[in-house]
Design a protein around this motif. Sequence first.
Motif, PDB file in Angstrom:
ATOM      1  N   LYS A 279     -54.111   7.030  33.551  1.00  0.00           N
ATOM      2  CA  LYS A 279     -55.151   7.999  33.904  1.00  0.00           C
ATOM      3  C   LYS A 279     -56.370   7.201  34.339  1.00  0.00           C
ATOM      4  O   LYS A 279     -56.986   6.500  33.531  1.00  0.00           O
ATOM      5  N   ALA A 280     -56.694   7.291  35.600  1.00  0.00           N
ATOM      6  CA  ALA A 280     -57.789   6.483  36.137  1.00  0.00           C
ATOM      7  C   ALA A 280     -59.137   6.994  35.645  1.00  0.00           C
ATOM      8  O   ALA A 280     -59.484   8.155  35.838  1.00  0.00           O
ATOM      9  N   VAL A 281     -59.872   6.121  34.995  1.00  0.00           N
ATOM     10  CA  VAL A 281     -61.261   6.400  34.626  1.00  0.00           C
ATOM     11  C   VAL A 281     -62.114   5.774  35.717  1.00  0.00           C
ATOM     12  O   VAL A 281     -62.209   4.547  35.825  1.00  0.00           O
ATOM     13  N   ILE A 282     -62.711   6.601  36.554  1.00  0.00           N
ATOM     14  CA  ILE A 282     -63.329   6.106  37.798  1.00  0.00           C
ATOM     15  C   ILE A 282     -64.844   6.325  37.844  1.00  0.00           C
ATOM     16  O   ILE A 282     -65.443   6.354  38.918  1.00  0.00           O
ATOM     17  N   ASP A 283     -65.482   6.434  36.677  1.00  0.00           N
ATOM     18  CA  ASP A 283     -66.930   6.606  36.648  1.00  0.00           C
ATOM     19  C   ASP A 283     -67.638   5.462  37.377  1.00  0.00           C
ATOM     20  O   ASP A 283     -68.615   5.671  38.102  1.00  0.00           O
ATOM     21  N   LYS A 284     -67.142   4.248  37.164  1.00  0.00           N
ATOM     22  CA  LYS A 284     -67.761   3.074  37.783  1.00  0.00           C
ATOM     23  C   LYS A 284     -67.605   3.114  39.302  1.00  0.00           C
ATOM     24  O   LYS A 284     -68.548   2.820  40.047  1.00  0.00           O
ATOM     25  N   ALA A 285     -66.414   3.490  39.777  1.00  0.00           N
ATOM     26  CA  ALA A 285     -66.175   3.587  41.217  1.00  0.00           C
ATOM     27  C   ALA A 285     -67.056   4.657  41.848  1.00  0.00           C
ATOM     28  O   ALA A 285     -67.565   4.490  42.963  1.00  0.00           O
ATOM     29  N   ARG A 286     -67.209   5.766  41.150  1.00  0.00           N
ATOM     30  CA  ARG A 286     -68.095   6.826  41.662  1.00  0.00           C
ATOM     31  C   ARG A 286     -69.532   6.303  41.789  1.00  0.00           C
ATOM     32  O   ARG A 286     -70.219   6.558  42.784  1.00  0.00           O
ATOM     33  N   LYS A 287     -69.973   5.563  40.781  1.00  0.00           N
ATOM     34  CA  LYS A 287     -71.354   5.074  40.757  1.00  0.00           C
ATOM     35  C   LYS A 287     -71.597   3.981  41.787  1.00  0.00           C
ATOM     36  O   LYS A 287     -72.578   4.027  42.549  1.00  0.00           O
ATOM     37  N   LEU A 288     -70.700   2.989  41.845  1.00  0.00           N
ATOM     38  CA  LEU A 288     -70.931   1.843  42.717  1.00  0.00           C
ATOM     39  C   LEU A 288     -70.495   2.070  44.157  1.00  0.00           C
ATOM     40  O   LEU A 288     -71.120   1.562  45.088  1.00  0.00           O
ATOM     41  N   LEU A 289     -69.414   2.827  44.341  1.00  0.00           N
ATOM     42  CA  LEU A 289     -68.808   2.969  45.664  1.00  0.00           C
ATOM     43  C   LEU A 289     -68.900   4.382  46.229  1.00  0.00           C
ATOM     44  O   LEU A 289     -68.433   4.627  47.338  1.00  0.00           O
ATOM     45  N   ASP A 290     -69.463   5.304  45.464  1.00  0.00           N
ATOM     46  CA  ASP A 290     -69.473   6.711  45.861  1.00  0.00           C
ATOM     47  C   ASP A 290     -68.050   7.184  46.139  1.00  0.00           C
ATOM     48  O   ASP A 290     -67.782   7.918  47.091  1.00  0.00           O
ATOM     49  N   TYR A 291     -67.132   6.761  45.276  1.00  0.00           N
ATOM     50  CA  TYR A 291     -65.702   7.014  45.455  1.00  0.00           C
ATOM     51  C   TYR A 291     -65.356   8.430  45.011  1.00  0.00           C
ATOM     52  O   TYR A 291     -65.763   8.865  43.932  1.00  0.00           O
ATOM     53  N   ASN A 292     -64.587   9.143  45.841  1.00  0.00           N
ATOM     54  CA  ASN A 292     -64.280  10.544  45.522  1.00  0.00           C
ATOM     55  C   ASN A 292     -62.906  10.941  46.061  1.00  0.00           C
ATOM     56  O   ASN A 292     -62.794  11.561  47.122  1.00  0.00           O
ATOM     57  N   PRO A 293     -61.829  10.571  45.348  1.00  0.00           N
ATOM     58  CA  PRO A 293     -60.484  10.954  45.800  1.00  0.00           C
ATOM     59  C   PRO A 293     -60.333  12.467  45.806  1.00  0.00           C
ATOM     60  O   PRO A 293     -60.775  13.147  44.873  1.00  0.00           O
ATOM     61  N   LYS A 294     -59.691  13.008  46.844  1.00  0.00           N
ATOM     62  CA  LYS A 294     -59.682  14.467  46.973  1.00  0.00           C
ATOM     63  C   LYS A 294     -58.334  15.066  47.364  1.00  0.00           C
ATOM     64  O   LYS A 294     -58.209  16.284  47.474  1.00  0.00           O
ATOM     65  N   THR A 295     -57.307  14.245  47.565  1.00  0.00           N
ATOM     66  CA  THR A 295     -56.014  14.761  48.018  1.00  0.00           C
ATOM     67  C   THR A 295     -55.173  15.199  46.819  1.00  0.00           C
ATOM     68  O   THR A 295     -54.922  14.412  45.905  1.00  0.00           O
ATOM     69  N   SER A 296     -54.723  16.444  46.832  1.00  0.00           N
ATOM     70  CA  SER A 296     -53.871  16.933  45.743  1.00  0.00           C
ATOM     71  C   SER A 296     -52.478  16.329  45.866  1.00  0.00           C
ATOM     72  O   SER A 296     -52.071  15.871  46.942  1.00  0.00           O
TER      73      SER A 296
END
Length: 313
Positions: A279-296
């Motif tokens: 289970k990817a914990v991506i808080d850091k990616a969101r903060k540093l890279l503005d990462y937002n995976p969106k494909t179902s």
Amino acid sequence: MKILVTGAAGYIGSHVAERLKSLGNNVVGLDNFSDYYDVSLKKLNAKGLEEKGIRIEKIDLRYSEELQNLPADFNYIFHFAAQPGISAASSFEDYLGNNVIGTKNLLDFALKNKKLALFVNIGTSSIYGINAAFDESVPPTPVSHYGVTKLAAEQLVLESSRLGDIKACSLRLYSVYGPRERPEKLYTKLIANAFKNIPFPLYKGSENHLRSFTYVQDIVDGVVSVIGLEDIVNNEIINLGTEEENTTQHGIEIVEQILNKKIDLQIVEARSGDQLRTKAVIDKARKLLDYNPKTSLYEGLKVQVEWYQNNFL
């Protein structure tokens, strides 16, 4: 910019090379065209990249002399090349040579590139161990030769950034699926067996495994987003994946829904070293890279089925 992508004829590397080229970069790809899986598939990927103007060099990173004639004028290096998976057909020496020695040789080459802005190591959630549901601060406990050697490779890269020799980061990817996925991986094999009307070998208990199945283009978004952020991501480990969890069984059911057919499952002995949960914990990616995976998962698998139909039927 001039960008080097290792493992460029492989699954995820080919997608990233393609995206980098589409952004206007001069992209050079390296691959050793290993026979770990059908080489014709890598050649198909390489042909597609070359048609887009990406030069592919056949170089085996395990042998430092093969890098000697490569121009040392790259601005970025994206390191995908690796001995993948947890196949019993791969020896410890395979993992050691491709994942550790190969990475060390590439780092030695990277030091010669005076204009290098960032070395991007591609890591894996397998580094975490049986349960990969943590943020990047949790100590890794890998349970496979793959995970152990990928952790060693990651630390070699970060050692160079800690010493100030180069700027570098490591991106840990989670359960990537989509077009060009390797033939032994879950969804390509599942789709292929469904079309061929042959049973799909399902590892005992794996139907209940939880995965952050992440569509390949969402991963590509995260990987290429590090460009220009070298001061922010230097010496960082960053998870890239989706926060959405699905069981393997649910993924099988989605493929059955897309194909409108029931897939015959053949239960086989469980594999040693297989993860129970990612289970990817991506808080850091969101903060540093503005990462937002969106494909179902449904949307991504629909594209993967179409890719298989267009290329193999």
